[in-house]
Design a protein around this motif. Structure first.
Motif, short mmCIF file in Angstrom:
data_model
loop_
_atom_site.label_atom_id
_atom_site.label_comp_id
_atom_site.label_asym_id
_atom_site.label_seq_id
_atom_site.Cartn_x
_atom_site.Cartn_y
_atom_site.Cartn_z
N THR A 1 0.76 -1.27 0.09
CA THR A 1 -0.10 0.17 0.00
C THR A 1 0.83 1.18 -0.19
O THR A 1 1.84 1.28 0.79
CB THR A 1 -0.97 0.03 1.03
N ILE A 2 0.59 2.37 -0.70
CA ILE A 2 0.87 3.50 -0.67
C ILE A 2 -0.08 4.29 -0.57
O ILE A 2 -1.06 4.59 -1.54
CB ILE A 2 1.73 3.94 -2.24
N ASN A 3 -0.02 5.40 0.40
CA ASN A 3 -1.20 6.17 0.81
C ASN A 3 -0.72 7.67 0.07
O ASN A 3 0.55 7.90 -0.01
CB ASN A 3 -1.37 6.71 2.24
N VAL A 4 -1.61 8.09 -0.83
CA VAL A 4 -1.30 9.19 -1.61
C VAL A 4 -1.90 10.49 -1.03
O VAL A 4 -3.43 10.80 -0.87
CB VAL A 4 -1.92 9.18 -3.05
N GLY A 5 -1.23 11.46 -0.42
CA GLY A 5 -2.01 12.81 0.01
C GLY A 5 -2.37 12.57 1.29
O GLY A 5 -3.09 13.76 1.82
N GLU A 6 -2.20 11.50 2.02
CA GLU A 6 -2.51 11.50 3.59
C GLU A 6 -1.94 12.54 4.55
O GLU A 6 -2.70 12.86 5.27
CB GLU A 6 -2.45 9.99 4.06
N ASP A 7 -0.71 12.68 4.48
CA ASP A 7 -0.05 13.63 5.07
C ASP A 7 0.36 14.94 4.25
O ASP A 7 1.75 15.29 4.25
CB ASP A 7 1.24 12.78 5.67
N GLY A 8 -0.35 15.16 3.58
CA GLY A 8 -0.04 16.53 2.77
C GLY A 8 0.35 15.98 1.40
O GLY A 8 -0.02 15.08 0.83
N PRO B 1 4.68 4.78 1.65
CA PRO B 1 6.02 5.44 1.81
C PRO B 1 6.36 6.02 0.31
O PRO B 1 5.91 5.46 -0.69
CB PRO B 1 6.80 3.93 2.08
N ALA B 2 7.40 6.90 0.45
CA ALA B 2 7.83 7.32 -1.02
C ALA B 2 8.98 6.56 -1.70
O ALA B 2 9.04 6.50 -2.80
CB ALA B 2 8.54 8.66 -0.54
N SER B 3 9.35 5.60 -0.94
CA SER B 3 10.26 4.40 -1.56
C SER B 3 9.94 3.20 -0.90
O SER B 3 9.69 2.98 0.20
CB SER B 3 11.77 4.98 -1.04
N LEU B 4 9.65 2.37 -2.00
CA LEU B 4 9.10 0.93 -1.49
C LEU B 4 9.93 -0.02 -2.65
O LEU B 4 10.10 -0.07 -3.72
CB LEU B 4 7.78 1.03 -1.79
N ASP C 1 4.60 -8.78 -7.52
CA ASP C 1 3.73 -8.16 -6.50
C ASP C 1 2.82 -7.09 -7.01
O ASP C 1 3.15 -6.43 -7.85
CB ASP C 1 4.65 -7.66 -5.26
N LYS C 2 2.01 -6.70 -6.33
CA LYS C 2 0.92 -5.61 -6.63
C LYS C 2 1.12 -4.65 -5.50
O LYS C 2 1.60 -4.64 -4.22
CB LYS C 2 -0.62 -6.20 -6.58
N VAL C 3 1.15 -3.15 -6.26
CA VAL C 3 1.14 -1.87 -5.51
C VAL C 3 -0.42 -1.26 -5.49
O VAL C 3 -0.63 -0.81 -6.44
CB VAL C 3 2.18 -1.06 -5.74
N GLU C 4 -0.82 -0.98 -4.50
CA GLU C 4 -2.08 -0.28 -4.22
C GLU C 4 -1.91 1.16 -3.95
O GLU C 4 -1.44 1.24 -2.81
CB GLU C 4 -3.21 -0.95 -3.37
N PHE C 5 -2.45 2.00 -4.67
CA PHE C 5 -2.50 3.57 -4.24
C PHE C 5 -3.91 3.78 -3.74
O PHE C 5 -4.66 3.71 -4.41
CB PHE C 5 -2.21 4.20 -5.43
N HIS C 6 -3.74 4.26 -2.62
CA HIS C 6 -4.97 4.59 -1.76
C HIS C 6 -4.79 6.20 -1.70
O HIS C 6 -4.02 6.85 -0.94
CB HIS C 6 -4.94 4.22 -0.33
N SER D 1 -8.44 -7.13 0.27
CA SER D 1 -8.71 -7.49 1.72
C SER D 1 -7.40 -7.73 2.62
O SER D 1 -7.62 -7.52 3.52
CB SER D 1 -9.78 -8.75 1.99
N GLY D 2 -6.44 -8.02 1.98
CA GLY D 2 -5.22 -8.22 2.86
C GLY D 2 -3.93 -7.53 2.32
O GLY D 2 -2.89 -7.96 2.45
N ASN D 3 -4.29 -6.35 2.04
CA ASN D 3 -2.74 -5.61 1.47
C ASN D 3 -2.35 -5.25 2.88
O ASN D 3 -2.53 -5.01 3.91
CB ASN D 3 -3.49 -4.45 0.88
N SER D 4 -1.12 -5.12 2.55
CA SER D 4 0.09 -4.74 3.58
C SER D 4 1.24 -4.04 3.14
O SER D 4 1.50 -4.12 1.85
CB SER D 4 0.50 -6.09 4.46
N SER D 5 2.04 -3.52 4.04
CA SER D 5 3.19 -2.94 3.54
C SER D 5 4.36 -3.61 3.14
O SER D 5 5.26 -3.28 2.72
CB SER D 5 3.56 -1.70 4.42
N SER D 6 4.37 -4.80 3.63
CA SER D 6 5.19 -5.99 3.17
C SER D 6 4.80 -7.23 2.49
O SER D 6 3.54 -7.34 2.54
CB SER D 6 5.91 -6.33 4.37
N ALA D 7 5.74 -7.86 1.77
CA ALA D 7 5.14 -8.67 1.12
C ALA D 7 4.69 -9.88 1.66
O ALA D 7 5.48 -10.33 2.72
CB ALA D 7 6.55 -9.37 -0.01
N ALA D 8 3.68 -10.70 1.34
CA ALA D 8 3.19 -11.81 2.15
C ALA D 8 3.64 -13.09 1.31
O ALA D 8 4.07 -12.98 0.09
CB ALA D 8 1.77 -11.72 1.90
#
Length: 233
Positions: free
Chosen positions: A48-55, A60-63, A69-74, A181-188
């Protein structure tokens, strides 16, 4: 004579009793053991990468992710997008391939996400396509180089000097839809097996049942032996 025949009849039933208990115990143990072989395979990890949550940031900006693998932009308020760029030309769409999420306008976290499948471990540089956001430092990288001068800080510095931002005409390169339903910041690992604790419990239950049956058979034999001794007196 009648007592002798009765005793002989009782003793002749002992092999049947033992066979019944022994087979039941063996069946229970086999069932418990077979339950441990069931496995389920899943796809690669989801990040998961959060887009604009903190401004004006990607978090994370680097992943670093694995191929497949898949990357979800929230996306978070007010409006953001994600566009692939080249390291040499930030704030502009990459000339070949790449992706564009489209613009997400929302008052809270968006109910839909943009999902990117990473097909290799080459660096993927990207930015937000809203005018001014890229220059303000809203850039990121997936699978950054492990060495050399192509760093996220260098990319961000170049973006700050870029003259304007552009985006592709259409959404492409990924999928807009619901989050997994099972996204995470690290690979499963993607593999599940039957629970060790449940397997141990099942094996213990089967073993206890077998021991109980064997004990019952032994007690029955002793009772019959005592009865035979009493009749012979």
């Amino acid at each position: 004579m009648m007592n002798f025949l009765s005793t002989a009849l009782l003793f002749s039933s002992l092999p049947l009793i033992h066979a019944q208990y022994g087979n039941s115990a063996k069946s229970s143990t086999t069932t418990a053991a077979s339950s441990t072989t069931s496995t389920t395979s899943a796809a690669g990890g989801v990040h998961t990468i959060n887009v604009g949550e903190d401004g004006l940031t990607f978090n994370p900006a680097s992943l670093t992710v694995a191929s497949g693998d898949k990357v979800e932009f929230h996306f978070f308020p007010p409006e953001h997008s994600v566009v692939q760029a080249s390291f040499a030309n930030p704030c502009q769409p990459i000339s070949s391939g790449g992706f564009f999420s489209g613009f997400f306008t929302t008052s809270g976290e968006s109910k839909t996400v943009f999902t990117l499948t990473v097909n290799n471990t080459d660096p993927i540089w990207y930015y937000c396509g809203i005018p001014g956001h890229c220059q303000a430092g809203m850039v990121g990288v997936i699978n950054p180089p492990s060495s050399g001068q192509d760093t996220l800080d260098s990319f961000k510095s170049a973006a700050a000097k870029a003259q304007g931002s552009t985006v592709p005409a259409n959404v492409f390169g990924g999928v807009v839809g619901n989050a997994s339903s099972g996204n995470s910041s690290s690979a499963a690992t993607g593999t599940s097996t039957s629970s060790p604790s449940k397997t141990s419990a099942a094996t213990a239950t089967a073993t206890n049942a077998a021991n109980t049956m064997r004990t019952a058979g032994d007690v029955g034999a002793l009772v019959l032996l005592g009865l035979f001794s009493w009749l012979m007196m």
